[in-house]
Design an enzyme around this catalytic site. Sequence first.
Site, mmCIF file in Angstrom:
data_model
loop_
_atom_site.group_PDB
_atom_site.id
_atom_site.type_symbol
_atom_site.label_atom_id
_atom_site.label_comp_id
_atom_site.label_asym_id
_atom_site.label_seq_id
_atom_site.Cartn_x
_atom_site.Cartn_y
_atom_site.Cartn_z
ATOM 1 N N CYS A 1 -15.931 -1.270 -40.986
ATOM 2 C CA CYS A 1 -15.385 -2.536 -41.480
ATOM 3 C C CYS A 1 -16.389 -3.279 -42.369
ATOM 4 C CB CYS A 1 -14.896 -3.402 -40.320
ATOM 5 S SG CYS A 1 -13.786 -4.726 -40.862
ATOM 6 N N HIS B 1 -11.355 -0.285 -36.921
ATOM 7 C CA HIS B 1 -12.077 -0.475 -35.656
ATOM 8 C C HIS B 1 -11.460 0.400 -34.568
ATOM 9 C CE1 HIS B 1 -14.554 -3.907 -36.824
ATOM 10 N NE2 HIS B 1 -13.492 -4.447 -37.400
#
Length: 462
Positions: free
Chosen positions: A328, A407
């Site tokens: 991310c 994630h």
Amino acid sequence: MNSLSIFGTSSDAGKSTLSFAITYLLHKQGIKVAPFKAQNVSNNSLVTDKESGEIAIPQAFAAEAISLETRADFNPILLKSGGASKAHMILNGKSIGDTNVWDYYRNMEKLRPIVKIAFTNLLQEFECIVAEGAGSPVELNLMDKDLSNIYVAEEFDTKIILVADIQRGGVFASIYGVYNLLPKKLRQNVIGVIVNKFQGDMSLFDEGVNIIEKEFHIPVLGVVPYKPFNLGFEDSASLMNYSQDTTDAIIKVGVIKLPHISNFTDFEPLVVDEEIELSFLSNPSEIASCDIIILPGSKRVVDDLQWLQKRGFAQKLSNKEQKLIAICGGYEMMFEKILDPYVVESQEKELQGLGRIKGEVVFQKEKIVQKGCYNLFGVMSKGYEIHNGTTKKRAKQKRNFYGTFVHGIFENDPLRYKLFHQLNANYKGYNFQAFKAKAIAEFAEHINTHIDMKTITKALYE
């Protein structure tokens, strides 16, 4: 049936784990129960099953443990790190941008109805709501602004359990002080206190129990021995307290400890993996001892990128020989350029990234918040996304490098196996979901053994 508030007599008393465990135990009794926290302050969040909103980890974790679909009502207000004197506000699961901290406190009249509606929504479906408090419930200068403790307890007339952390010292003063500073009406709703995180000979506290019950007139619902629980990390402080057995570890993994590290639950599957020794790195010199480095998510990508550059990490992470997994915000940092045309994170509209990936990442006004099943590095994997940055590819694989916006990648056994088997052919992997279910059940039973659930349940039915 009454709902239940869990108040700590201090910060980090163990409210989150006890709230989850009591929710789990009530569910096992056949009670329709749901987790709740009015306001959470954390960079760690998950994407909800319903409506793709964001809520804090503890409430999502407690819901998933009893197979509830996650929803924004479980945590209607979430605050994350913002710029100077600001917090990034998420209301009912949706981002509304940064707000000045003082403006936030001045808006209590607008925020209370949000909490009330969420709690009321849950009451229409569930018999009992387990509402986790925040910090101490008796910060006298802030009690009129306290949404998670006093407001919920008064508005919904909840029963109350106090949780005291004996490791901190001063346990008697904290119990006596918090109880006696509560409004009289709320003192009448206190079922008792749980003394948490006890270490040593339990009989040494027998006299302590007598003092609390006979002199303070507060029932002791249990003294809970300390038991590590490496799941459901709420914040970086709890993450740093993880316990790991590295006896059989064959791979050393280093996670860069960014100042604004977010979604650190990404690393729970590595913390409990017996074949992996996990460490969090604050200095570039520590990289050499690791087999692979992870650059994690960040709530403040630009600030953390500049921190990496100042601390001397940039050169090492840019080196194409360095084995690296970037997730991310960490993935965004690896591009040649970061463009912020709408000033989402920084007053600088163009910044130099670490340059491991050609091209640029562009911050958009609207945050991407979604979960799903993704093709990551040739493996179909469940995960979720929370980011403003956009680029052509959700994931990128190069020599010695894996990067993705997604994630939760290490929760996927086949993907975790692929990543670490390439590092060490002796890596076997394990079933994370089976481990998680077993760990949850064992921890809940540990709590059940040491607290008086009969008294708690009886009080909820009064």
